[in-house]
Scaffold this motif. Sequence first.
Motif: not given
Length: 276
Positions: A4-5, A7-8, A11, A113-115, A262, A266, A269
């Motif tokens: 996930r990190t 992916a962030v 982006n 990623p929504r983050e 975090y 998640r 989400e």
Amino acid sequence: MASRTLAVWRNRKVVGHLVRRDLKVKYQNSILGYAWSMLEPLAMACVYYFVFGVVFAATGGAREAPGGPDAPGGYALFLLSGLLPWMWFSAALSDAPKALITHSKLITTMKVPREIFPIAIVQTKFVEYLLTWPVLLLFVVALRGETGWNFFWIIPAILVQFVLSLGVTLLLSSINVLLRDVERIVRILNRVLFYGTPIIYPMFRVMEVEALPDWFKALYAHNPLAGIFQMHHAVWYSSEAPPVSVLCAAVGGALLVLLVGYVTFRRLESAVLKEL
């Protein structure tokens, strides 16, 4: 979490685009533009200086002012060095509940990623904080402030505050989608934290109050924000450097808030996506 990190990170350009867009929207159709980022904290500093520095004779609040303990205007620099980072945290805290709601269309249409949306909120406010530094440096020059190795306190101060702000934003942005009362709670919390944190007064003032019980003083000193703002003040006043216990509480507290934020983000989400 690692994927996930990653992916962030991939982006990150989207985050940069969101930051630039928010800044552009904020300052469009404004004659003074980004100058408002400097004028607002300067106006606040003048008000608090008049109340605490003149009316209540609080100019001795900073024990080691530039040029000496009782240097004229010493409290003004102390005040400004706390107000500027506070406005960063306060603005991030205020916008945190709306981080996902305001981007609902993007969230439901873009495969990212929504983050990145909470991250963009914190980063935007951080950029606005950087834009206020000319005001602070102007005060340093005007007061002939001198600093040495203690200037490097700014690095952990910013890093820890960024981590804490991100954790809070992740937490509140997800909960507020499902429970809209969060926005009202945040407005109250914002004011409580401002006066309950050593921003416009030094921590030792609270520690010297004999009427306060020891457990309250310990709880107050180990609030993560207390250590963060002591670090901000320590950049210009070495006497304000936080003790090891306070520093550890700030770092540990910020990391804990980030972890809780975090994990909550998640876990909620799927429910958040349905609500949006």
